[in-house]
Design a protein around this motif. Structure first.
Motif, PDB file in Angstrom:
ATOM      1  N   ASP A 159       0.828  -1.205   0.000  1.00 20.98           N
ATOM      2  CA  ASP A 159       0.000   0.000   0.000  1.00 20.98           C
ATOM      3  C   ASP A 159       0.866   1.259   0.000  1.00 20.98           C
ATOM      4  N   ALA A 160       1.961   1.241   0.760  1.00 22.29           N
ATOM      5  CA  ALA A 160       2.853   2.399   0.800  1.00 22.29           C
ATOM      6  C   ALA A 160       3.487   2.631  -0.574  1.00 22.29           C
ATOM      7  N   ILE A 161       3.880   1.547  -1.245  1.00 23.36           N
ATOM      8  CA  ILE A 161       4.468   1.676  -2.585  1.00 23.36           C
ATOM      9  C   ILE A 161       3.459   2.273  -3.556  1.00 23.36           C
ATOM     10  N   ILE A 162       2.233   1.745  -3.517  1.00 20.51           N
ATOM     11  CA  ILE A 162       1.197   2.225  -4.430  1.00 20.51           C
ATOM     12  C   ILE A 162       0.887   3.691  -4.168  1.00 20.51           C
ATOM     13  N   LYS A 163       0.796   4.063  -2.902  1.00 16.98           N
ATOM     14  CA  LYS A 163       0.513   5.467  -2.566  1.00 16.98           C
ATOM     15  C   LYS A 163       1.658   6.371  -3.017  1.00 16.98           C
TER      16      LYS A 163
END
Length: 314
Positions: A36-40
């Motif tokens: 999720d952090a990568i996508i954000k």
């Protein structure tokens, strides 16, 4: 996005290892949080449709390789079965709603809202599966919903359209988990994961035709590969969790997702939720742990007492 995969579970009580199961669950939640952090982080540099399509292609390669390695490809026709296909569609809707919310809300807030899934699953089970809910689980549902409201705060300055996207993802995740109960236990978990990856990839491509595609550099492609690996790792750790420990013993570690999201949200994006949001996260976690433990206890009770009605829950 966190997922509950269908696996055949034939452990005896002596084979249950809650310590290892808890570790696997924590690693699964860590993998989801990193994804999720990568996508954000990378999502602001490219159209969402393209992001999901390219990452989806990478995910299909990884999960397809795992399916081949474990011999699950012989179950490939299950991709077209009704429950697997419906679950994939629900996962597609979840992905688009959640990624849109994730790119516009603090990481911890978006993920904490999704942790209310066990409560909504209970409500949907009453509506669609005919289960009865007594005061204990009803209280957990109510407390969890209050926690969500403390994070979302309808009508407050923190509330926006993207909060509704997160709430929509909450509904579709719960629907997905209800559908999961209808998938036969002999369908390999990674085939279910492959169906989800295929649906999201196709959906991303169609959305990309509408929003457009842009050239990607090596850095963006690297991040998308990392995201795909994190998704595959999360699925794998979830399978190991279910095969190693029962739901009740691993349930508390499910909510480590909130802690990971708080950590990455602060370190990467500088997000610090306010005290009301923290209170909402705590309510969701505590009531969610209770709801999951209660669900597991009732399932075990229903399996061990043959004369009890399958619809009776208290």
């Amino acid at each position: 996005v966190g997922t509950d995969l269908t696996v055949t579970d034939q452990r005896s009580a002596s084979e249950n290892d809650p310590v290892r199961g808890g570790i696997y669950m924590a690693l699964a939640m860590l993998s989801f949080a990193v994804n999720d952090a990568i996508i954000k982080y990378i999502g602001v540099t490219m159209p969402i449709g393209e992001l999901l399509f390219v990452r989806g292609v990478f995910t299909i390669v990884i999960i397809g390789s795992i399916c081949t390695y474990i011999g699950a490809m012989r179950s490939l026709p299950a991709l077209l079965s009704r429950p697997v296909a419906l679950r994939a569609v629900a996962d597609l809707a979840t992905t688009f709603l959640f990624v849109t919310a994730l790119l516009n809300l603090p990481l911890a807030n978006a993920n904490s809202i999704l942790q209310a899934v066990p409560f909504l699953v209970i409500v949907l089970a009453v509506i669609f599966l005919g289960e009865r809910v007594g005061w204990r689980r009803l209280s957990a549902v109510t407390i969890g919903f209050v926690g969500v409201l403390l994070i979302v705060r309808p009508g407050g300055s923190e509330f926006n359209i993207y909060s509704l996207y997160a709430m929509g993802a909450l509904v579709t995740v719960a629907a997905r988990d209800i559908i999961t109960r209808r998938i036969p236990a002999n369908v390999p978990s990674m085939i279910v994961a492959l169906a989800n990856a295929l649906a999201v990839t196709l959906g991303g491509f169609v959305w990309g035709l509408w929003t457009g595609f842009v050239p990607l550099d090596a850095r963006q492609i690297g991040y998308l590969w990392a995201s795909a690996f994190m998704i595959a790792a999360a699925y794998s750790f979830m399978v190991l969790t279910i095969r190693t420990a029962d739901v009740a013993s691993s349930a508390p570690m499910r909510y480590s997702m909130v802690l990971w999201s708080l950590l990455f949200g602060y370190l990467v994006f500088g997000d610090v939720p306010d005290m009301l949001a923290f209170a909402g996260m705590a309510l969701i976690a505590l009531s969610g742990i209770y709801a999951l433990r209660r669900e597991a206890k009732l399932r075990n009770f229903g399996e061990n007492v043959t004369h009890i009605s399958k619809k009776y829950r208290w």
